[in-house]
Design a protein around this motif. Sequence first.
Motif, PDB file in Angstrom:
ATOM      1  N   GLY A  82      40.736 -20.962 -18.670  1.00 38.01           N
ATOM      2  CA  GLY A  82      40.090 -22.033 -17.936  1.00 38.01           C
ATOM      3  C   GLY A  82      40.950 -22.552 -16.808  1.00 38.01           C
ATOM      4  O   GLY A  82      42.010 -21.995 -16.463  1.00 38.01           O
ATOM      5  N   LEU A  83      40.489 -23.667 -16.189  1.00 38.19           N
ATOM      6  CA  LEU A  83      41.205 -24.246 -15.064  1.00 38.19           C
ATOM      7  C   LEU A  83      42.612 -24.701 -15.454  1.00 38.19           C
ATOM      8  O   LEU A  83      43.517 -24.683 -14.638  1.00 38.19           O
ATOM      9  CB  LEU A  83      40.412 -25.437 -14.505  1.00 38.19           C
ATOM     10  N   SER A  84      42.761 -25.099 -16.711  1.00 38.64           N
ATOM     11  CA  SER A  84      44.072 -25.550 -17.178  1.00 38.64           C
ATOM     12  C   SER A  84      44.991 -24.384 -17.506  1.00 38.64           C
ATOM     13  O   SER A  84      46.152 -24.590 -17.839  1.00 38.64           O
ATOM     14  CB  SER A  84      43.899 -26.441 -18.415  1.00 38.64           C
ATOM     15  N   GLY A  85      44.475 -23.163 -17.442  1.00 41.65           N
ATOM     16  CA  GLY A  85      45.276 -22.001 -17.801  1.00 41.65           C
ATOM     17  C   GLY A  85      45.291 -21.713 -19.278  1.00 41.65           C
ATOM     18  O   GLY A  85      45.947 -20.771 -19.729  1.00 41.65           O
ATOM     19  N   LEU A  86      44.569 -22.521 -20.050  1.00 40.39           N
ATOM     20  CA  LEU A  86      44.553 -22.344 -21.498  1.00 40.39           C
ATOM     21  C   LEU A  86      43.277 -21.627 -21.915  1.00 40.39           C
ATOM     22  O   LEU A  86      42.277 -21.619 -21.202  1.00 40.39           O
ATOM     23  CB  LEU A  86      44.638 -23.704 -22.201  1.00 40.39           C
ATOM     24  N   GLY A  87      43.330 -21.060 -23.105  1.00 41.09           N
ATOM     25  CA  GLY A  87      42.165 -20.415 -23.670  1.00 41.09           C
ATOM     26  C   GLY A  87      41.979 -19.012 -23.128  1.00 41.09           C
ATOM     27  O   GLY A  87      42.852 -18.426 -22.478  1.00 41.09           O
ATOM     28  N   GLY A  88      40.835 -18.456 -23.380  1.00 40.04           N
ATOM     29  CA  GLY A  88      40.542 -17.101 -22.951  1.00 40.04           C
ATOM     30  C   GLY A  88      41.016 -16.084 -23.969  1.00 40.04           C
ATOM     31  O   GLY A  88      41.649 -16.409 -24.975  1.00 40.04           O
ATOM     32  N   GLY A  89      40.709 -14.835 -23.700  1.00 40.57           N
ATOM     33  CA  GLY A  89      41.104 -13.774 -24.604  1.00 40.57           C
ATOM     34  C   GLY A  89      40.056 -12.677 -24.602  1.00 40.57           C
ATOM     35  O   GLY A  89      39.225 -12.584 -23.686  1.00 40.57           O
ATOM     36  N   ALA A  90      40.125 -11.840 -25.607  1.00 39.45           N
ATOM     37  CA  ALA A  90      39.219 -10.704 -25.679  1.00 39.45           C
ATOM     38  C   ALA A  90      38.855 -10.443 -27.130  1.00 39.45           C
ATOM     39  O   ALA A  90      39.603 -10.775 -28.053  1.00 39.45           O
ATOM     40  CB  ALA A  90      39.851  -9.464 -25.053  1.00 39.45           C
ATOM     41  N   ALA A  91      37.698  -9.848 -27.307  1.00 37.57           N
ATOM     42  CA  ALA A  91      37.232  -9.398 -28.620  1.00 37.57           C
ATOM     43  C   ALA A  91      36.532  -8.069 -28.407  1.00 37.57           C
ATOM     44  O   ALA A  91      35.901  -7.843 -27.368  1.00 37.57           O
ATOM     45  CB  ALA A  91      36.289 -10.421 -29.243  1.00 37.57           C
ATOM     46  N   GLU A  92      36.663  -7.190 -29.368  1.00 38.35           N
ATOM     47  CA  GLU A  92      36.089  -5.873 -29.192  1.00 38.35           C
ATOM     48  C   GLU A  92      35.290  -5.455 -30.410  1.00 38.35           C
ATOM     49  O   GLU A  92      35.467  -5.996 -31.508  1.00 38.35           O
ATOM     50  CB  GLU A  92      37.171  -4.835 -28.886  1.00 38.35           C
ATOM     51  N   ALA A  93      34.407  -4.519 -30.174  1.00 41.95           N
ATOM     52  CA  ALA A  93      33.580  -3.979 -31.249  1.00 41.95           C
ATOM     53  C   ALA A  93      33.370  -2.492 -30.959  1.00 41.95           C
ATOM     54  O   ALA A  93      33.370  -2.051 -29.808  1.00 41.95           O
ATOM     55  CB  ALA A  93      32.241  -4.705 -31.331  1.00 41.95           C
ATOM     56  N   ARG A  94      33.194  -1.755 -32.017  1.00 41.22           N
ATOM     57  CA  ARG A  94      33.078  -0.295 -31.906  1.00 41.22           C
ATOM     58  C   ARG A  94      31.608   0.119 -31.906  1.00 41.22           C
ATOM     59  O   ARG A  94      30.798  -0.366 -32.686  1.00 41.22           O
ATOM     60  CB  ARG A  94      33.811   0.371 -33.055  1.00 41.22           C
ATOM     61  N   LEU A  95      31.332   1.057 -31.017  1.00 38.14           N
ATOM     62  CA  LEU A  95      30.013   1.688 -30.977  1.00 38.14           C
ATOM     63  C   LEU A  95      30.141   3.074 -31.604  1.00 38.14           C
ATOM     64  O   LEU A  95      30.894   3.921 -31.127  1.00 38.14           O
ATOM     65  CB  LEU A  95      29.510   1.811 -29.545  1.00 38.14           C
TER      66      LEU A  95
END
Length: 631
Positions: free
Chosen positions: A379-392
């Motif tokens: 976010g604007l504060s530089g905090l948070g975010g990330g990734a999540a994945e799933a398999r097909l």
Amino acid sequence: MRMLVPALLVLFFCLRGRAGLSPHFLQQPEDLVVLLGDEARLPCALGAYWGLVQWTKDGLALGGERDLPGWSRYWISGNAASGQHDLHIRPVELEDQASYECQATQAGLRSRRAQLHVLVPPEPPQVLGGPSVSLVAGVPANVTCRSRGDARPTPELLWFRDGVRLDGAIFRQTLLKEGTTGSVESILSLTPSSHDDGAILVCRARSQALPAGKDTAITLSLQYPPVVTLSAEPQTVQEGEKVTFLCQATAQPPVTGYRWAKGGSPVLGARGPMLEVVADASFLTAPVSCEVSNAVGSANRSTALDVRFGPILQAKPKPLSVDVGEDASFSCVWRGNPLPRVTWTRRGDAQVLASGPTLRLLAVGPEDAGDYVCRAGPGLSGLGGGAAEARLTVNAPPVVTALHSAPAFLRGPARLQCLVFASPAPEAVVWSWDEGFLTAGSRGRFLVETFPAPEGRGGQGPGLISVLHISGTQQSDFSRGFNCTARNRLGEGGTQVSLGRRDLLPTVRIVAGVAAVATTLLMVITGVALCCWRHGKASASFSKQRNLVRIPGSSNGSSSRGPEEETGSSKDQGPIVHTDHSDLALDEEGALETKDPTNGFYKVRGVSPPTSPDSCVTSLQLRSPGIFNLP
């Protein structure tokens, strides 16, 4: 006397004839309406009549005298000579309401009957509970206005507020046993609000006797639960900053308590009109509420903060398993304020496949199998975010691959292997050959075993290794192919595996050749030694050259060196030959491989001691004929 009556009649008619007129009414009384206590006047005028005039009330004669003795409030006025005979009543009372008639008795004349109506003005009405009526805001209530007494006619009761008439009141009349009106009342139904506190309502009793009416005013005293306003400072805040909530209320009777809650759960320890908190993401969806109470009731207000925070993963994408040719759809939910930008990529590839919470893949094929990543930036504060994945996982017919199998000896054991990847898992893995097939277990010389395989490429499905064991191989096993086939509900796949043969004969020939060379060398050395022993001297010395055997691939690395010479002196020793035999080596698959221990080269060089006249051998040099081609 008999003569007097006719004379009088003659005189009467003579006088009548002389005047030319007969007695008649010049003015007759009419119906009259008069207020109680006022004066009533009923006119009566006669022409051509000078006789006795009297008034009757409901047929009762009041008398012929002008002052009407016995009727203190009644009298007759006017000039009798001119025929004026008006009846006066003062003050008028209720008993005076009657039918009145003016009579000229000697002329036998009667006027029309005049009805005297006595009006009684209403008394000021009474409002029950007044002059201050206590009501509860929001609760329907009835306000009653009542008029008592003998008012005539029956008054109407009207309601006013700020000079404006209020409609919707219910009028009700109560009769006494005698049939007269006992009381009338008007009921005003209303549902007051807190804004009605201090309002003035007027009830007016109005009738014909009093057109202006008489008013009675009341003041509304409202009891109402608290009216609450809730504010937050600041309303927009970054996550982790302090926020102050202020709860203000007006109430009648006064406020008795405060209660704070967040998202419906009480905030422990908060009692007054102020609350301080440290904002986090939960305040965006869990509003803060303030409930204020008094003796009448309670009121609640709530507000949510505009908390700015970085992306937070709320719902991870779920693994999918779809058949080849079908569509696949992934979704993931990130929460943030402002809303984060969500992108989809494939693991190991930076290309953005889609933006937003959903990734849709149309008509997938086996090449689409793999891991897909849902990513949100900070976010604007530089905090948070990330990734999540799933398999097909793409369901398709099995993929079968032959694994390397070591060559086998005739009539020895053999092992053939194939690798199977399939989603859904294969229903069966079948080994087949000319005269039969086998899925599991054993059959004659054949045995099938299945083991889990290491994980394959993402989304390729679980792997299996199927092994076909053959005991006592036959000549036909090396000339035919073995088929490894797997099938599932989407189809089947397979491959052919061949068995390689390893021959033992070259190894035997190498061993026999090495033995023959060694025997020849030993015989030459023995002959030289005997010759030197016969003709040698005690002080003679000779040097020997060590004969080396070069073996490629040996463990001590001698295969990379040429023959080396060493010199020494000894009186008692003959020539020494160093050999190193290694005729069999194990290849990387664990199978035996035949090797030439001399690498096709064997050389012996003899060196004699210093020459002398007595020597039986002045020079001896033995050299191998060159390269031995072992049969």
